[in-house]
Design a protein around this motif. Structure first.
Motif, mmCIF file in Angstrom:
data_model
loop_
_atom_site.group_PDB
_atom_site.id
_atom_site.type_symbol
_atom_site.label_atom_id
_atom_site.label_comp_id
_atom_site.label_asym_id
_atom_site.label_seq_id
_atom_site.Cartn_x
_atom_site.Cartn_y
_atom_site.Cartn_z
ATOM 1 N N THR A 194 0.845 -1.189 0.000
ATOM 2 C CA THR A 194 0.000 0.000 0.000
ATOM 3 C C THR A 194 0.889 1.250 0.000
ATOM 4 O O THR A 194 1.914 1.288 0.677
ATOM 5 N N ALA A 363 -10.222 5.593 -6.633
ATOM 6 C CA ALA A 363 -9.876 4.925 -5.381
ATOM 7 C C ALA A 363 -11.137 4.581 -4.595
ATOM 8 O O ALA A 363 -11.243 3.492 -3.993
ATOM 9 N N GLY A 364 -12.121 5.475 -4.598
ATOM 10 C CA GLY A 364 -13.382 5.187 -3.927
ATOM 11 C C GLY A 364 -14.142 4.062 -4.595
ATOM 12 O O GLY A 364 -14.756 3.221 -3.911
ATOM 13 N N ARG A 367 -12.652 0.837 -3.466
ATOM 14 C CA ARG A 367 -13.083 0.477 -2.111
ATOM 15 C C ARG A 367 -14.468 -0.172 -2.139
ATOM 16 O O ARG A 367 -14.730 -1.155 -1.437
ATOM 17 N N THR A 368 -15.355 0.364 -2.967
ATOM 18 C CA THR A 368 -16.690 -0.213 -3.099
ATOM 19 C C THR A 368 -16.608 -1.624 -3.673
ATOM 20 O O THR A 368 -17.297 -2.539 -3.210
ATOM 21 N N SER A 414 -4.265 4.320 -7.376
ATOM 22 C CA SER A 414 -5.095 4.079 -6.190
ATOM 23 C C SER A 414 -4.272 3.793 -4.944
ATOM 24 O O SER A 414 -4.791 3.857 -3.827
ATOM 25 N N SER A 416 -3.079 0.873 -4.211
ATOM 26 C CA SER A 416 -3.465 -0.459 -3.739
ATOM 27 C C SER A 416 -2.276 -1.405 -3.654
ATOM 28 O O SER A 416 -1.373 -1.363 -4.501
ATOM 29 N N ARG A 439 -7.087 -5.065 -0.793
ATOM 30 C CA ARG A 439 -7.504 -3.844 -0.118
ATOM 31 C C ARG A 439 -6.284 -3.148 0.474
ATOM 32 O O ARG A 439 -5.267 -3.779 0.752
ATOM 33 N N HIS A 440 -6.414 -1.872 0.728
ATOM 34 C CA HIS A 440 -5.345 -1.144 1.399
ATOM 35 C C HIS A 440 -5.011 -1.815 2.730
ATOM 36 O O HIS A 440 -5.915 -2.236 3.471
#
Length: 466
Positions: A194, A363-364, A367-368, A414, A416, A439-440
Motif C-alpha cells: 500500500t 480509489a473510492g 473500495r466499493t 489508487s 493499492s 484492499r489497502h
C-alpha cells in the motif's frame, strides 16, 4: 558452494543458520563469488560492495553464534535498488547527473534492513530516474532466461539478480509497474505494498505520490518477511502510514478456501496475447481448486482512464523531482526520460486537477468493489514475455505505452497493494507472471494467497540455466 544455495529461500536460510548448518560468512562469500562469475554477463549490479558485505556477515555470524538472532533476515545477503541512499556508497539513480553521488546517510528502508541484520551485496541497476529506459551510457541488465528478452522496468537489476540467484531478495520500487513488470519478466515474486507503508525518506523519486517501495524475492513467504522489516511509520517521511505492520507469516498457511477472488473477464482478456490469457486462466483454476470463490465482476469504467492519465501525472511529478537539473543539464539525460520531463513541464494545472479528482473517485470505486471481493486477479501486462524488438514495436504503436501499463498503473494511482507471482511459461520457455490486488493495508492476505498458490504449483521453483 552447497548445491541449491543460490536459490534457497530467506526463511530456509534463517533456519539453516539456527541449526548451524550454514554461516553468514560462508554464504556471503559464496554469493560474492557467484556475482563475480555470472554478473559480467548479466550486468545486474552497478556497484558490488564485498568489504561491506563481509563485515556485515562477520558481525551477523558472531551475533547468531551467541544466540542473538535479530530475526528472519539476519545474515541474509540482499541487493538494493540504486535509488536508495547508502552511506558511503554511491547512489546513481540510474543517471549521469548523479553518477558520482555518495550519500552521507542511509535511506530509512536501508537502515531498517541493516538493523534487522541484512547483508548488502551491492547496488542494483535500474532505468534512468526509474522511468522507462536505461540511460544510453549504461549497459542494461540481461534477462537470465534469455538474453534477447525484456528484463522489465525500472527495477531491472533487482529482477535479474533475484532470478539468477545472485541475492536472496532485493528492493524494488514501483511507480507505474516497476516491481511487477520485472517480477513477471524474470519469473520472481514482487510485493508492491500500500502507498505509504514503506518510507521513501532517502529514496530518489520518480513521482512522489505514485512511488512505492517493496521487496522482490523468489517466494511469497520471503516477500512477506522482507516487507515486515521494510514497512512502518517514519518521522522522516510524514506520508508514511501510522498502521501496525502485520506478521505476514502468522497466518500464511491458512490457504484461500472461502476467499472471494474477483476477475473481470472482459478487462483481463481485452488485447491480451494467448500466453497471458492462458496464465490467467490457469491461475483462476488453481485458486478455484484450492477453495476460493471466483466472482466475475466489472472493473470501474474509470480504470482505463487511470492508465492513460498516469503518464501526465507521472510526468508532472517527475519534472518537479528533476527541476534542479532539468532542463539546465539536458545533454546529460537520455532522450526517453528527457521526453517525459518535457511533457511534465508542459502539463497544465487544470489538467492535473482533473486527473487528481478522477484519481480520488477511482480509489473510492475500488473500495466499493472490495466490499464484494477480497482480492482481484489480473495480468501484469498483456504481452507475455516479449523480446526487445517486439516490445519496441508494441511501444511504437498508438497507445502502446498505455497498453503496457493497463494492469499496473491504475493500482499506483489508487495506492493499492499487489503481489506478482510466476504463473507459467510461454511457448518459448519464458516466464509469465500475474498479479493479485488487495484492499489497502491487506498485504498479509496477498502473501497468504500467494503462498497458497505457490504450494500448489512449482513455477516459482524453476530457475534459469546459467
Amino acid at each position: 558452494m552447497p548445491a541449491g544455495l543460490p536459490f534457497a529461500t530467506i526463511t530456509g536460510l534463517a533456519a539453516a543458520y539456527r541449526r548451524r548448518e550454514l554461516s553468514p560468512v560462508e554464504v556471503t562469500q559464496a554469493m560474492l563469488g557467484r556475482i563475480e562469475q555470472l554478473d559480467p554477463a548479466l550486468r545486474s549490479f552497478v556497484t558490488v560492495t564485498p568489504e561491506i558485505a563481509l563485515a556485515q556477515a562477520r558481525k551477523a555470524e558472531a551475533e547468531i553464534a551467541r544466540g542473538a538472532q535479530r530475526g528472519p533476515i539476519h545474515g541474509v545477503p540482499i541487493g538494493l535498488k540504486d535509488l536508495c541512499d547508502t552511506r558511503g556508497v554511491r547512489t546513481t539513480w540510474g543517471t549521469m547527473i548523479q553518477a558520482d553521488r555518495v550519500p552521507a546517510a542511509d535511506a530509512t528502508v536501508v537502515a531498517k534492513l541493516f538493523d534487522a541484520g541484512a547483508i548488502m551485496l551491492g547496488k542494483l541497476k535500474m532505468t534512468e530516474g526509474a522511468f522507462a529506459a536505461h540511460h544510453p551510457a549504461v549497459a542494461a541488465p540481461v534477462n537470465p532466461w534469455h538474453a534477447d528478452h525484456w528484463t522489465g522496468i525500472s527495477s531491472s537489476g533487482s529482477g535479474v539478480a533475484v532470478a539468477a540467484g545472485l541475492c536472496f531478495g532485493a528492493i524494488g520500487s514501483d511507480t507505474g509497474g516497476s516491481i511487477r513488470l520485472p517480477s513477471g519478466a524474470n519469473g520472481v515474486t514482487g510485493l508492491k505494498p500500500t502507498w505509504g507503508r514503506v518510507s521513501r525518506h532517502g529514496v530518489r523519486p520518480l513521482a512522489d505520490s505514485l512511488d512505492h517501495l517493496g521487496p522482490m524475492t523468489r517466494s511469497a513467504g520471503d516477500a512477506g518477511v522482507m516487507f515486515a522489516v521494510m514497512a512502518g511509520p517514519d518521522p522522516c517521511d510524514p506520508t508514511t502510514l501510522d498502521a501496525a505492520v502485520p506478521d505476514c507469516l502468522a497466518h500464511m498457511d491458512a490457504g484461500v478456501r472461502g476467499l472471494r477472488i474477483g476477475i473481470d473477464p472482459s478487462w483481463v482478456h481485452d488485447g491480451c496475447l494467448p500466453e497471458t490469457a492462458r496464465v490467467i486462466g490457469e491461475a483462476r483454476n488453481v485458486f478455484a481448486e484450492l477453495g476460493a470463490a471466483i466472482i466475475e465482476l466489472a472493473m470501474p469504467d474509470r480504470t482505463r482512464a487511470m492508465s492513460e492519465a498516469w503518464t501526465q501525472l507521472c510526468a508532472a511529478e517527475a519534472a518537479v523531482a528533476h527541476e534542479a537539473w532539468f532542463p539546465a543539464r539536458r545533454s546529460e539525460y537520455g532522450k526517453v526520460l528527457a521526453g517525459l520531463l518535457d511533457k511534465g513541464r508542459a502539463v497544465g494545472g487544470i489538467e492535473i486537477a482533473r486527473i487528481l479528482q478522477d484519481r480520488l473517485v477511482f480509489a473510492g470505486e475500488l473500495r466499493t468493489l472490495f466490499a464484494d471481493v477480497d482480492l482481484l486477479l489480473c495480468p501484469v501486462h498483456p504481452f507475455g514475455n516479449p523480446t526487445a524488438p517486439e516490445l519496441l514495436s508494441i511501444l511504437r504503436q498508438p497507445g502502446g505505452g498505455d497498453a503496457m501499463l493497463r494492469y499496473t498503473a491504475p493500482f499506483d494511482m489508487s495506492g493499492s497493494p499487489t503481489i506478482t507471482l510466476p504463473g507459467g511459461f510461454d511457448d518459448r520457455g519464458m516466464p509469465v507472471g500475474f498479479q493479485l490486488v488487495g484492499r489497502h493495508l491487506d498485504e498479509a492476505l496477498l502473501v497468504r494467497a500467494g503462498h497458497a498458490f505457490q504450494r500448489a504449483t512449482d513455477w516459482h521453483l524453476r530457475h534459469p540455466a546459467l
